[in-house]
Structure formats: structure tokens, C-alpha cells
Motif scaffolding. Structure first.
Motif, PDB file in Angstrom:
ATOM      1  N   THR A  19       0.860  -1.177   0.000  1.00 51.01           N
ATOM      2  CA  THR A  19       0.000   0.000   0.000  1.00 51.01           C
ATOM      3  C   THR A  19       0.899   1.231   0.000  1.00 51.01           C
ATOM      4  O   THR A  19       2.124   1.107   0.107  1.00 51.01           O
ATOM      5  CB  THR A  19      -0.933   0.006   1.226  1.00 51.01           C
ATOM      6  N   SER A  20       0.329   2.402  -0.129  1.00 54.46           N
ATOM      7  CA  SER A  20       1.128   3.629  -0.064  1.00 54.46           C
ATOM      8  C   SER A  20       1.141   4.159   1.367  1.00 54.46           C
ATOM      9  O   SER A  20       0.225   3.896   2.150  1.00 54.46           O
ATOM     10  CB  SER A  20       0.561   4.685  -1.022  1.00 54.46           C
ATOM     11  N   SER A  21       2.198   4.910   1.684  1.00 54.73           N
ATOM     12  CA  SER A  21       2.375   5.426   3.045  1.00 54.73           C
ATOM     13  C   SER A  21       2.296   6.952   3.035  1.00 54.73           C
ATOM     14  O   SER A  21       2.107   7.571   1.989  1.00 54.73           O
ATOM     15  CB  SER A  21       3.724   4.976   3.604  1.00 54.73           C
ATOM     16  N   ASP A  22       2.503   7.550   4.211  1.00 52.84           N
ATOM     17  CA  ASP A  22       2.465   9.013   4.310  1.00 52.84           C
ATOM     18  C   ASP A  22       3.796   9.664   3.933  1.00 52.84           C
ATOM     19  O   ASP A  22       3.948  10.875   4.036  1.00 52.84           O
ATOM     20  CB  ASP A  22       2.049   9.443   5.716  1.00 52.84           C
ATOM     21  N   GLY A  23       4.768   8.868   3.503  1.00 47.01           N
ATOM     22  CA  GLY A  23       6.042   9.399   3.036  1.00 47.01           C
ATOM     23  C   GLY A  23       7.056   9.670   4.117  1.00 47.01           C
ATOM     24  O   GLY A  23       8.214   9.986   3.826  1.00 47.01           O
ATOM     25  N   SER A  24       6.672   9.548   5.395  1.00 43.62           N
ATOM     26  CA  SER A  24       7.604   9.826   6.483  1.00 43.62           C
ATOM     27  C   SER A  24       8.372   8.574   6.923  1.00 43.62           C
ATOM     28  O   SER A  24       9.300   8.663   7.716  1.00 43.62           O
ATOM     29  CB  SER A  24       6.860  10.413   7.681  1.00 43.62           C
ATOM     30  N   ARG A  25       7.993   7.422   6.410  1.00 39.81           N
ATOM     31  CA  ARG A  25       8.654   6.169   6.767  1.00 39.81           C
ATOM     32  C   ARG A  25       8.360   5.146   5.678  1.00 39.81           C
ATOM     33  O   ARG A  25       7.500   5.367   4.816  1.00 39.81           O
ATOM     34  CB  ARG A  25       8.142   5.636   8.102  1.00 39.81           C
ATOM     35  N   VAL A  26       9.104   4.036   5.712  1.00 40.28           N
ATOM     36  CA  VAL A  26       8.878   2.933   4.785  1.00 40.28           C
ATOM     37  C   VAL A  26       8.251   1.789   5.571  1.00 40.28           C
ATOM     38  O   VAL A  26       8.831   1.311   6.548  1.00 40.28           O
ATOM     39  CB  VAL A  26      10.193   2.478   4.117  1.00 40.28           C
ATOM     40  N   LEU A  27       7.077   1.361   5.167  1.00 47.71           N
ATOM     41  CA  LEU A  27       6.396   0.269   5.849  1.00 47.71           C
ATOM     42  C   LEU A  27       7.128  -1.051   5.604  1.00 47.71           C
ATOM     43  O   LEU A  27       7.846  -1.192   4.609  1.00 47.71           O
ATOM     44  CB  LEU A  27       4.950   0.168   5.346  1.00 47.71           C
ATOM     45  N   PRO A  28       6.977  -2.026   6.494  1.00 43.38           N
ATOM     46  CA  PRO A  28       7.635  -3.325   6.294  1.00 43.38           C
ATOM     47  C   PRO A  28       7.256  -3.949   4.958  1.00 43.38           C
ATOM     48  O   PRO A  28       6.117  -3.793   4.493  1.00 43.38           O
ATOM     49  CB  PRO A  28       7.119  -4.161   7.471  1.00 43.38           C
TER      50      PRO A  28
END
Length: 290
Positions: free
Chosen positions: A160-169
Motif C-alpha cells: 500500500t502507499s504510506s504518508d512518506g515519512s517512513r517505509v512500511l515493512p
């Protein structure tokens, strides 16, 4: 500095540019689909590059893709296919990566129904996948076949996409096409079980993508949401707000490739790729120019 009306005019002009560019470029690509060779692979980069030009997205690249343009002749020469695995925070990731890397995308099935991006993706030979277990095997086989016959792939293993402040597992299931199940000793694979030709198992190249400049200024925590598109956010308003921005810069960091055979399991491979992508993205978010 542009006024509110000036930004609206800018957005309208860019939208008109997209409306003209997409049918022309994608229509030409449709003509290339039955043509043998790599012309359709090369032209796909032109399509995405034209979109980035219209949107005033500048792209900085650190590192080098290990994959070539590919094609049947490339595989015949022994060029290993490459699976590029990237973090994902925005719909912009697709044209940005597509502009700089010879590849096709693996995307969620609902993207096929999007206006403009769905059409470009479909003609660009994107592999659409669903969460339906009944079709998982067929989709896996298609990806393996495409890799073995000349394509490189881009995956977003966060799922999925994230908020750009971190990389999801990263989900290890995304790496199943790179590290196929190990067969018992002296066993014969089933006829319908896909296998890569000897020496042509794909490499994994981790990729970090960060949007680090907005109208010439470094992006920080307060301006990062301008790019991030995730959750249940509506696509139309997000696109319109980005169209109003004068300039955007994305930085792509390409890390050293990983050979799946060097890892004991898919999970270990996924973790190694995630570490490279997450570390690279963290460095890029610091807005260093070197």
C-alpha cells in the motif's frame, strides 16, 4: 509568487496538456504492442517522461539501474531479469520511476479503472494483481513468464502507499517470484510449475524514492503531505493540488542489487531489501545534496 487564480490557470493548462499527451502517446504505444523487439519498452519511458515534463517534475537519480532494456535477445545473451522493489507514497511514484527505469509495473487491480493512469498503465503492459487467492497462481505465472522473456518489473512490496515519512515493512510474499519454492532432492517439477531458465533467476534491486524539493525549497514534515497519497484519500483533489505547484523534484536512489540465492528464505531477502530502501529514504529525507 503565483496568486491563487494564477495557480488555477497553471493547473488547468497542465491538465489540458495531459489530456492531449496521453491519447497521442498511448495511442502510438498501442501500435507498437504487436511489433517484435524492445521499441514498446523504450516508448513506455517516453510516455511517463512526457507526463513528468507536463507536471514540471524534475528527477534526480543516484546510482544506476542494473537492468537493461531487456527483451528476448537480452535474455538470450544471458542478461538476468531485474525486479526493482521500491517504497511507495504517491501516485507520482509510477511516472517518476517509469521515466528512468526500463520496466513494467506490478499494480493493484483497481488501478486499471483509474482515469488516465489506468489507461497508460494498461497499454504500458502493467501486470494487474488482485487479492483473490483463486487468481494468485495465474498472476505469479504471468510475472515469471514476463521476467523470463524479456521484461523487468517494478514492485511496491509495502502492499500500500504510506504518508512518506517512513517505509512500511515489506511483505515477503512479493518476493515469491524471485525465490521460488525449493524442490526436494531428486524430485521432478510439475509440468505446470514455472521455472526460470538456468542462470536467469532475477536480481532484486532496492530503490528509494523521496520527493525532496517543492518549488525550489527543501521538503519537510509540513510539506511532505503535498505528495503523499494514501489511505482513503480522493485521487482527483490530490492531483489538482499538485498541478498547481510550479516545480517538484523527486530523487531516486538505486541501491546495489541482491541475489536471491544468497539468502536462506524469502523473509530474509525481503528484510534485506527493506533495510536498503528504508535507510536510503531516511537519508534522502534529510535533504542532503550529496
Amino acid at each position: 509568487m503565483l496568486t491563487r487564480s494564477g495557480r488555477n490557470v497553471l493547473a488547468a493548462v497542465r491538465l489540458a496538456g495531459v489530456v492531449v499527451w496521453v491519447p497521442l502517446s498511448v495511442g502510438f504505444e498501442a501500435l507498437l504492442l504487436p511489433v517484435p523487439g524492445v521499441s514498446k519498452i523504450r516508448w513506455t519511458r517516453v510516455v511517463w517522461g512526457g507526463l513528468c515534463l507536463i507536471l514540471s517534475v524534475r528527477i534526480r537519480v543516484l546510482g544506476k539501474p542494473v537492468g537493461t532494456v531487456g527483451g528476448v535477445h537480452g535474455r538470450a545473451r544471458g542478461e538476468r531479469p531485474v525486479i526493482y522493489v521500491s517504497n511507495h507514497s504517491s501516485w507520482l511514484d509510477i511516472p517518476v520511476l517509469g521515466t528512468k527505469i526500463y520496466s513494467v509495473f506490478v499494480a493493484k487491480g483497481d488501478i486499471e479503472k483509474w482515469p488516465i493512469m489506468g489507461l497508460v498503465s494498461k497499454i504500458g503492459r502493467t501486470i494487474f494483481v488482485s487479492r483473490n487467492r483463486a487468481t494468485t497462481g495465474h498472476e505469479r505465472d504471468e510475472m515469471i513468464t514476463r521476467l523470463a522473456t524479456g521484461d523487468n518489473l517494478i514492485l511496491f512490496p509495502e502492499g500500500t502507499s504510506s504518508d512518506g515519512s517512513r517505509v512500511l515493512p515489506f511483505m515477503s510474499t512479493f518476493f515469491a517470484i524471485a525465490k521460488l519454492p525449493r524442490l526436494p532432492k531428486n524430485s521432478v517439477p510439475a509440468e505446470d510449475m514455472p521455472r526460470y531458465p538456468k542462470g536467469l533467476t532475477p536480481l532484486i534491486q532496492p530503490v528509494s524514492v523521496v520527493y525532496d524539493r517543492l518549488e525550489g525549497l527543501p521538503v519537510n514534515r509540513t510539506t511532505r503531505p503535498v505528495f503523499a497519497w494514501y489511505g482513503d484519500m480522493d485521487l482527483g483533489p490530490h492531483v489538482w493540488q499538485l498541478l498547481k505547484r510550479r516545480t517538484i523534484r523527486a530523487t531516486i536512489m538505486l541501491h546495489p542489487p541482491l541475489a536471491p540465492e544468497d539468502f536462506p528464505s524469502r523473509k530474509a531477502l525481503a528484510n534485506a531489501a527493506w533495510r536498503a530502501v528504508a535507510d536510503g529514504a531516511a537519508r534522502l529525507r534529510q535533504n542532503a545534496e550529496t
